[in-house]
Design an enzyme around this catalytic site. Structure first.
Site, PDB file in Angstrom:
ATOM      1  N   ASN A  25      -3.385  38.425 -22.098  1.00  0.00           N
ATOM      2  CA  ASN A  25      -2.062  38.266 -21.484  1.00  0.00           C
ATOM      3  C   ASN A  25      -2.031  38.629 -20.005  1.00  0.00           C
ATOM      4  O   ASN A  25      -0.958  38.780 -19.411  1.00  0.00           O
ATOM      5  CB  ASN A  25      -0.996  39.052 -22.267  1.00  0.00           C
ATOM      6  N   ASP A  31      -6.858  43.300 -25.411  1.00  0.00           N
ATOM      7  CA  ASP A  31      -5.818  43.377 -26.438  1.00  0.00           C
ATOM      8  C   ASP A  31      -6.320  42.833 -27.772  1.00  0.00           C
ATOM      9  O   ASP A  31      -7.422  42.286 -27.864  1.00  0.00           O
ATOM     10  CB  ASP A  31      -4.537  42.661 -25.982  1.00  0.00           C
ATOM     11  N   ASP A 100     -11.253  54.182 -35.744  1.00  0.00           N
ATOM     12  CA  ASP A 100     -11.570  55.495 -35.221  1.00  0.00           C
ATOM     13  C   ASP A 100     -10.555  56.490 -35.764  1.00  0.00           C
ATOM     14  O   ASP A 100      -9.350  56.247 -35.711  1.00  0.00           O
ATOM     15  CB  ASP A 100     -11.482  55.465 -33.685  1.00  0.00           C
ATOM     16  N   ASP A 202     -14.145  60.968 -35.040  1.00  0.00           N
ATOM     17  CA  ASP A 202     -14.390  61.560 -33.723  1.00  0.00           C
ATOM     18  C   ASP A 202     -14.680  63.064 -33.836  1.00  0.00           C
ATOM     19  O   ASP A 202     -13.906  63.787 -34.488  1.00  0.00           O
ATOM     20  CB  ASP A 202     -13.126  61.337 -32.882  1.00  0.00           C
ATOM     21  N   GLU A 253     -18.971  61.428 -36.040  1.00  0.00           N
ATOM     22  CA  GLU A 253     -19.583  61.723 -34.742  1.00  0.00           C
ATOM     23  C   GLU A 253     -19.812  63.233 -34.693  1.00  0.00           C
ATOM     24  O   GLU A 253     -18.866  64.003 -34.875  1.00  0.00           O
ATOM     25  CB  GLU A 253     -18.650  61.295 -33.612  1.00  0.00           C
ATOM     26  N   HIS A 326     -19.383  53.910 -26.170  1.00  0.00           N
ATOM     27  CA  HIS A 326     -18.491  54.000 -25.004  1.00  0.00           C
ATOM     28  C   HIS A 326     -18.678  55.288 -24.212  1.00  0.00           C
ATOM     29  O   HIS A 326     -18.035  55.465 -23.180  1.00  0.00           O
ATOM     30  CB  HIS A 326     -17.040  53.888 -25.488  1.00  0.00           C
ATOM     31  N   ASP A 327     -19.505  56.213 -24.704  1.00  0.00           N
ATOM     32  CA  ASP A 327     -19.755  57.473 -23.996  1.00  0.00           C
ATOM     33  C   ASP A 327     -21.119  57.505 -23.325  1.00  0.00           C
ATOM     34  O   ASP A 327     -21.439  58.482 -22.640  1.00  0.00           O
ATOM     35  CB  ASP A 327     -19.694  58.655 -24.977  1.00  0.00           C
TER      36      ASP A 327
HETATM   37  C1  NOJ Z   1     -15.791  61.661 -28.528  1.00  0.00           C
HETATM   38  C2  NOJ Z   1     -15.377  60.318 -28.052  1.00  0.00           C
HETATM   39  O1  NOJ Z   1     -16.375  59.396 -28.348  1.00  0.00           O
HETATM   40  C3  NOJ Z   1     -15.100  60.435 -26.576  1.00  0.00           C
HETATM   41  O2  NOJ Z   1     -14.911  59.196 -25.959  1.00  0.00           O
HETATM   42  C4  NOJ Z   1     -13.900  61.331 -26.408  1.00  0.00           C
HETATM   43  O3  NOJ Z   1     -13.693  61.573 -25.038  1.00  0.00           O
HETATM   44  C5  NOJ Z   1     -14.077  62.654 -27.114  1.00  0.00           C
HETATM   45  N1  NOJ Z   1     -14.677  62.537 -28.418  1.00  0.00           N
HETATM   46  C6  NOJ Z   1     -12.757  63.324 -27.311  1.00  0.00           C
HETATM   47  O4  NOJ Z   1     -12.017  62.621 -28.276  1.00  0.00           O
END
Ligand code: NOJ
Length: 552
Positions: A25, A31, A100, A202, A253, A326-327
């Protein structure tokens, strides 16, 4: 009640970071409709499960890992109808969806916290962790937060501190409170009843804290909340109350979880989780456990780390396999070569991981070999972790040294938009993207990849297919070979009647193989997959070559 099966053992998971995936969009943010638009692309890749990073309502301090409402959708991503459509369209294509679950903390804008903050006797006070300061007025402990500063934030109104292991806008939930736990379980059921197929949890091994809240050595609170005192009890309860009633997958995680912990978490007899994300292999290219303190990776250490996980969990629990999320920075820039050998080294790294035992995770863009970025200006960065780090370190480190660390390790490396084609903004958005697109989008994009039969994308497709065809990839026993070689990662997967031999050259040099055991296998074996275009002498590995053989 559905009986749990272990379908996830043969699956490959693809992670979507919705913010950076596909914007339909023009608001510069990905999105849900953008995900729907690309489902055929994912189906064609061959993945089985899609893990969505958080899509819930959130002030986006940490891009959705700060949730203000667990059962509504973040408006720029779409509506609940969009979400229901997404799940239906995934299931129609035989894709499963994992969400998640961020329940170590919420956003400070969550209604529970707004209430909790109001007064000491508010019914929600105990949903979070409030403590008086020390007698001298200092915070209750000396712990440092993951995102810099103290883990405690003082609240003037009620004259107490609340705990936040991450940003101050991410207060930690109090899992000691049974009412809070019940609310979380109800919320989980809400999503499972909508038909989702599992959760990625998480920092789930942080939820149980040592309630005596002692000081840590050098401000390290880790020993008092990583794999904390009641963690197994909480996970078992969650499993009993929720998970066991559905045929779904769970992955926790778990920073700081070692193999001995993972054996307990993932042993099916314990009824906790199916698998965990370890961080050990991601912490080998830094010193003193400080991710920004860069160190060249030592391949021998990396190999031995994988060996430890592969052998420890074999026939006891289950591994998850990942290079990227993503980290983490982009793997081709990290352990490969993102210039001359980008395509080859991306395929080699994929081979090395995907031939191991466990459930592989592919992070969006990995399948086309997306690379790290180097923005000149700090203003182009968005991630709270790296921006806070910059401020904190400026008194000790030069600007240049900090930028080097950001280029190598910053989380925004993984968060630039997916490069769909070579049009403006890589085809991600018609508007202004929330974070700049990687300037290499003209060369690296999915349109190019789909046109070229030799692309990384089609190579991943083959690896995924192989896992479906060759049971040994799921079941075989891992045995490391050429242990002390610092350039070649060689291993076997040993089954009852067959053996898989995996050779990966992590260097830009040609390597003559001298290892007798490897040589003894080479010539009778059938080639399964390689990143070399032409057949050549088997006893030489070309730069970044990977090759897999099957022996019967
Ligand atoms: C782990 C997540 O993968 C990360 O992106 C996040 O910043 C921290 N946990 C806090 O939720």
């Amino acid at each position: 009640m559905k009986k749990a099966t272990d379908w996830w053992k043969k699956c490959v998971v693809y992670q979507i970071y919705p913010r950076s995936f596909n914007d339909t969009n023009g608001d510069g943010i990905g999105d849900i409709q953008g995900i729907i638009e690309k489902l055929d692309y994912l189906k064609n890749l061959g993945v089985d499960v899609i893990w969505l990073s958080p899509i819930f309502d959130s002030p986006q301090e940490d891009n959705g890992y700060d949730i203000s409402n667990y059962t509504t959708i973040f408006e720029p991503y779409g509506t609940m109808e969009d979400f229901d459509q997404l799940v239906a369209e995934m299931h129609q294509r035989g894709l499963k969806v994992v969400m998640d679950l961020v329940v170590n903390h919420t956003s400070d804008e969550h209604q529970w916290f707004i209430e909790s903050k109001k007064s000491k006797n508010n019914p929600y006070r105990d949903y979070y962790i409030w403590r008086d300061g020390k007698e001298n007025g200092e915070p209750p402990t000396n712990w440092g937060s993951v995102f810099g500063g103290s883990t405690w934030q003082y609240d003037e109104e009620t004259e107490q501190y609340y705990l936040h292991l991450f940003a101050s806008k991410q207060p930690d939930l109090n899992w000691e409170n049974p009412k809070l736990r019940t609310e979380i379980y109800e919320m989980m059921k809400f999503w499972l009843d909508k038909g989702i197929d599992g959760f990625r949890m998480d920092v789930i091994n942080f939820i149980s804290k040592d309630t005596s809240y002692p000081d840590g050595v050098n401000g390290d609170g880790g020993p008092f909340f990583v794999n904390g005192p009641r963690i197994h009890e909480f996970l078992k309860e969650m499993n009993r109350e929720v998970i066991s009633n559905y045929d779904v997958m769970t992955v926790g995680e778990m920073p700081g979880a070692l193999t001995d912990d993972a054996k307990v978490y993932t042993n099916p007899e314990n009824e906790e989780l199916n698998m965990v994300f370890t961080f050990e292999h991601m912490n080998l290219d830094c010193v003193y456990g400080d991710k920004w303190n860069l160190k060249q990776i030592d391949l021998v250490e990396l190999k031995e780390n994988f060996e430890k996980w592969q052998t420890s969990l074999h026939s006891i629990g289950w591994n998850s396999l990942y290079w990227n999320n993503h980290d983490q920075p982009r793997i081709v820039s990290r352990f490969g070569n993102d210039q001359q050998y980008r395509v080859k080294s991306a395929k080699m790294l994929a081979t090395c991981l995907h031939m191991m035992q466990g459930t592989p995770y592919i992070y969006q863009g990995e399948e086309i070999g997306m690379t790290n970025v180097q923005f000149d200006s700090l203003d182009d960065y968005r991630d709270i972790e790296l921006l806070n780090m910059y401020k904190d370190r400026l008194s000790d480190w030069s600007h240049e040294k900090i930028m080097e660390a950001i280029y190598a390790k910053g989380r925004d490396n993984a968060r630039t938009p997916i490069q769909w084609d070579d049009s403006a903004n890589g085809g991600f958005t018609t508007g202004k993207p929330w974070i700049k697109v990687n300037p290499r989008y003209r060369e690296i994009n999915t349109k190019e990849a789909l046109k070229n039969p030799q692309s990384i994308y089609y190579y991943y497709q083959q690896l995924i297919q192989l896992r479906k065809e060759q049971d040994i990839i799921t079941t075989g026993k891992f045995e490391l070979m050429m242990r002390n070689d610092d350039k070649v990662f060689a291993y076997k997967r040993v089954g009852e009647n067959e053996t898989l031999l995996v050779l990966c050259n992590f260097s830009d040099q040609s390597i003559h193989l001298h290892d007798e055991e490897v040589l003894s296998y080479l010539y009778d074996a059938t080639l399964v997959i390689t990143n070399e275009e032409f057949e050549k002498e088997r006893n030489v590995l070309a730069p970044y070559e990977s090759v897999v053989y099957l022996l019967r």
